[in-house]
Design an enzyme around this catalytic site. Structure first.
Site, PDB file in Angstrom:
ATOM      1  N   TYR A 124      21.648 -13.027 -15.284  1.00 22.81           N
ATOM      2  CA  TYR A 124      21.526 -14.086 -14.278  1.00 22.81           C
ATOM      3  C   TYR A 124      22.654 -15.113 -14.369  1.00 22.81           C
ATOM      4  O   TYR A 124      22.636 -16.112 -13.655  1.00 22.81           O
ATOM      5  CB  TYR A 124      20.184 -14.819 -14.422  1.00 22.81           C
ATOM      6  CG  TYR A 124      18.983 -13.998 -13.992  1.00 22.81           C
ATOM      7  CD1 TYR A 124      19.133 -12.718 -13.482  1.00 22.81           C
ATOM      8  CD2 TYR A 124      17.707 -14.521 -14.083  1.00 22.81           C
ATOM      9  CE1 TYR A 124      18.038 -11.974 -13.098  1.00 22.81           C
ATOM     10  CE2 TYR A 124      16.597 -13.790 -13.686  1.00 22.81           C
ATOM     11  CZ  TYR A 124      16.772 -12.503 -13.195  1.00 22.81           C
ATOM     12  OH  TYR A 124      15.666 -11.780 -12.804  1.00 22.81           O
ATOM     13  N   LYS A 191      16.039  -4.536 -25.675  1.00 22.91           N
ATOM     14  CA  LYS A 191      16.485  -3.139 -25.601  1.00 22.91           C
ATOM     15  C   LYS A 191      17.741  -3.030 -26.466  1.00 22.91           C
ATOM     16  O   LYS A 191      18.805  -2.593 -26.010  1.00 22.91           O
ATOM     17  CB  LYS A 191      16.804  -2.754 -24.145  1.00 22.91           C
ATOM     18  CG  LYS A 191      15.616  -2.685 -23.227  1.00 22.91           C
ATOM     19  CD  LYS A 191      14.617  -1.608 -23.584  1.00 22.91           C
ATOM     20  CE  LYS A 191      15.099  -0.230 -23.261  1.00 22.91           C
ATOM     21  NZ  LYS A 191      14.062   0.802 -23.586  1.00 22.91           N
TER      22      LYS A 191
END
Ligand code: ATP
Length: 352
Positions: A124, A191
């Site tokens: 973002y 992740k």
């Protein structure tokens, strides 16, 4: 002395739910001098921007704001209003408690967790390279020349920056918050197996800082596994620590666990300012109809009152919201009832 607080009604259902919040807080007896600052679509013509500088200045001055959803108009070339606010005021932590109140329908009664989302970096951050653009080509050339990566010209690229300093700040915030609030466990979602240089350090720093807080359990989970556990056994979760993008997605998921977007509160926090706002957006489908559930912003208001030291009023308002939920008589449509915003608000005020 009255508390000076910036009030941003916002767009869509924003004005309806912020009105409800002002009524409830005023009814609790807390003395607030509301500094109303309009933002969003309606002020573009007069102020030249949906998030004018005067709004940011007001929050800087007052240090606390209660905000309805403000949408970024698509196609005008404006930077996201929420990203602007977070960057200008360095609101680096987004805190979203997701607690189930009896009386609100859910498949997961007893859920009581908190999402701590890093608010300034990650995908973002706005570092983007459009497919076929000159900048995109330069970046692809660089990647091919120095690293041997072959990306085709029709590939759009968004960069995922995660810095050690911003990570340390959010991890420390999550542990200090957990300690202060008597929370038992922090679970970091990631992740790191795939994104070794962004999610990797995020987890590593969380592991290191966890050692300074032996009273709080620490757990780490791949995001897919975390999503599975959240929809299976959310009662086992306590504080979730997440980078920006995962935090955004998981907080809506968690709102779903406790009854929906209409009941989920939140706050954007920095070292010098705090902007309290519900998780939901402007909900244009129900705007102006008096149907919106004001509980999300009312519970954000409860968090705000605790932040400014008005604990007793905050407890009274939270108890009356809980009592209205429990009675089941004045629930809004999103919770399966037939009450409107005003009925719910009146019922809360009657119990304060
Ligand atoms: P935005 O683009 O501003 O995020 P959106 O409509 O895409 O708006 P939300 O406003 O977050 O996303 O909500 C999605 C849907 O959930 C809404 O269209 C509405 O039907 C429902 N909803 C959200 N908030 C509320 C609320 N406070 N009360 C009742 N329903 C709500």
């Amino acid at each position: 002395m009255a508390h000076q607080i910036t009030l941003i009604p916002g767009d869509g259902i924003g004005p309806e739910v912020t009105d409800a919040a002002v009524e409830v807080i005023n009814a609790s007896g807390v003395d607030v001098d509301w500094d109303v600052q309009h933002a969003g679509k309606a002020v573009i013509d007069t102020d030249g921007s949906p998030m004018p500088g005067r709004v940011i200045e007001s929050i800087r001055r007052n240090k606390v704001a209660l905000k309805g959803p403000v949408t970024t108009p698509v196609g005008y070339g404006f930077r996201s209003v929420n990203v602007t606010l977070r960057t200008e005021l360095d609101l680096y932590a987004l805190l979203r408690p997701c607690r189930h109140y009896p009386g609100v329908r859910t498949r997961h009664p007893g859920t009581d967790l908190v999402v701590v989302r890093e608010n300034t970096e990650d995908l973002y951050a706005g570092v983007e390279f459009e497919a076929f653009s000159v900048e995109n080509q330069k970046l692809r050339d660089y990647l091919r020349f120095f690293r041997g990566y072959h990306l085709t010209p029709d590939t759009g690229i968004t960069v995922k920056p995660i810095s050690l300093s911003a990570t340390r700040r959010i991890v420390r915030f999550a542990f200090e918050y957990s300690k202060r609030e008597g929370r038992k466990k922090v679970t970091v979602g990631h992740k790191a197996n795939i994104m070794k240089f962004s999610d990797g350090p995020f987890v590593q720093i969380a592991r290191e800082i966890a050692q300074e807080f032996p009273e709080i359990d620490f757990d780490e989970m791949q995001l897919d596994e975390l999503a599975f556990w959240l929809v299976s056994d959310p009662q086992e979760m306590d504080v979730l620590l997440l980078p920006n993008l995962y935090g955004d997605i998981i907080s809506d998921l968690c709102a779903g666990l406790i009854g929906g977007l209409g009941v989920a509160p939140g706050v954007n926090l920095g070292d010098t300012a705090a902007v309290f706002e519900p998780t939901h957006g402007s909900a244009p489908d129900i705007a102006g109809k008096g149907l919106a559930n004001p509980a999300g912003i009312l519970l954000s208001g409860v968090m705000m009152l605790r932040h400014i030291g008005e604990h007793e009023a905050a407890n009274r308002i939270e108890s009356s919201i809980a009592a209205v939920f429990f009675s089941g008589e004045h629930l809004t449509g999103d919770l399966g009832g037939s009450a409107g915003t005003a009925d719910f608000t009146r019922a809360v005020i009657a119990r304060i």
